[in-house]
Design a protein around this motif. Sequence first.
Motif, PDB file in Angstrom:
ATOM      1  N   THR A  67    -139.856 -92.248 -28.972  1.00  0.00           N
ATOM      2  CA  THR A  67    -139.666 -92.689 -30.343  1.00  0.00           C
ATOM      3  C   THR A  67    -139.778 -91.515 -31.299  1.00  0.00           C
ATOM      4  O   THR A  67    -140.682 -90.704 -31.209  1.00  0.00           O
ATOM      5  CB  THR A  67    -140.727 -93.749 -30.705  1.00  0.00           C
ATOM      6  OG1 THR A  67    -140.674 -94.794 -29.746  1.00  0.00           O
ATOM      7  CG2 THR A  67    -140.450 -94.328 -32.073  1.00  0.00           C
ATOM      8  N   SER A  68    -138.829 -91.429 -32.245  1.00  0.00           N
ATOM      9  CA  SER A  68    -138.853 -90.382 -33.252  1.00  0.00           C
ATOM     10  C   SER A  68    -138.871 -91.026 -34.630  1.00  0.00           C
ATOM     11  O   SER A  68    -138.322 -92.106 -34.843  1.00  0.00           O
ATOM     12  CB  SER A  68    -137.619 -89.487 -33.111  1.00  0.00           C
ATOM     13  OG  SER A  68    -137.508 -88.601 -34.201  1.00  0.00           O
TER      14      SER A  68
ATOM     15  N   SER B 272    -137.217 -90.256 -37.080  1.00  0.00           N
ATOM     16  CA  SER B 272    -135.861 -90.359 -37.617  1.00  0.00           C
ATOM     17  C   SER B 272    -135.258 -91.735 -37.342  1.00  0.00           C
ATOM     18  O   SER B 272    -134.391 -92.195 -38.078  1.00  0.00           O
ATOM     19  CB  SER B 272    -134.966 -89.270 -37.019  1.00  0.00           C
ATOM     20  OG  SER B 272    -134.872 -89.406 -35.610  1.00  0.00           O
ATOM     21  N   GLU B 273    -135.725 -92.391 -36.294  1.00  0.00           N
ATOM     22  CA  GLU B 273    -135.223 -93.722 -35.956  1.00  0.00           C
ATOM     23  C   GLU B 273    -135.760 -94.788 -36.894  1.00  0.00           C
ATOM     24  O   GLU B 273    -135.269 -95.915 -36.900  1.00  0.00           O
ATOM     25  CB  GLU B 273    -135.595 -94.071 -34.513  1.00  0.00           C
ATOM     26  CG  GLU B 273    -135.042 -93.096 -33.476  1.00  0.00           C
ATOM     27  CD  GLU B 273    -135.551 -93.411 -32.085  1.00  0.00           C
ATOM     28  OE1 GLU B 273    -135.868 -94.584 -31.820  1.00  0.00           O
ATOM     29  OE2 GLU B 273    -135.653 -92.473 -31.268  1.00  0.00           O
ATOM     30  N   PHE B 274    -136.782 -94.445 -37.678  1.00  0.00           N
ATOM     31  CA  PHE B 274    -137.417 -95.424 -38.558  1.00  0.00           C
ATOM     32  C   PHE B 274    -137.293 -95.020 -40.029  1.00  0.00           C
ATOM     33  O   PHE B 274    -138.108 -95.416 -40.860  1.00  0.00           O
ATOM     34  CB  PHE B 274    -138.895 -95.574 -38.187  1.00  0.00           C
ATOM     35  CG  PHE B 274    -139.110 -96.122 -36.805  1.00  0.00           C
ATOM     36  CD1 PHE B 274    -139.167 -97.493 -36.575  1.00  0.00           C
ATOM     37  CD2 PHE B 274    -139.236 -95.262 -35.718  1.00  0.00           C
ATOM     38  CE1 PHE B 274    -139.367 -97.986 -35.301  1.00  0.00           C
ATOM     39  CE2 PHE B 274    -139.437 -95.757 -34.445  1.00  0.00           C
ATOM     40  CZ  PHE B 274    -139.492 -97.131 -34.229  1.00  0.00           C
TER      41      PHE B 274
END
Length: 221
Positions: A12-13, A15-17
């Motif tokens: 999970t990064s 940038s994904e959120f």
Amino acid sequence: MTGAPICTPSKTSFSEFGGKAVQYDTHAVIYYEGDPAKRLYELVKGSVMLYKLLPDGRRQVVEVLRPGDIFGLAGSDENDCTAETLTNAEIQEIDLKQVERSDALQRTLTRCLTNQMRVLHEHAVLLGRKSAVERVASFLMHLVPDRGGVGCVGPIDDSDDGFDLRLHMTRQEIADYLGLTIETVSRVVSDLKRRGVIRVDRADQIHLNKVCSLCQMTGMH
């Protein structure tokens, strides 16, 4: 401390959120100790150090971060240390309110907190029980990717176990991290060079002649 990051998410990064990418120059302060804790940070590129200032002005570097590490986790409404870049860095920043709304991010941070406790325990052992040679060896091994930590499988080729290290910290910053004087750090580096464990190519570059030999000097074996 060997090979252990402060807080590395699996996949999970931020940038994904909806995290915001911010570029920082070398030795830029991301936040100061005592600043309001409003964001979390993920180091994407570069290197960052976290440190605390003692009342008499001395500095204790508490961690050196690598890409993938998450930092800014505070136990109160204020940051408990200062974060400063050691190189040009790219950092993903995310507001704490976004974390509160994301179960996936909360699960990631739970894993991070568990790993952070392990790192802090290892650094406490380093500061409290290790010799000067063991501290410097542990620091250098911390900079070698995928070696020296739990599950290390050793060199792929025994005949070539060398590694080039680029140091982004000054001798004083290294001393502040290891709880040593700058004179002691310089003496240990000179001793490792004399014993053939390392080769000092430049002030900011050291070649490890045999990674396993250095790892044996960390006090973890």
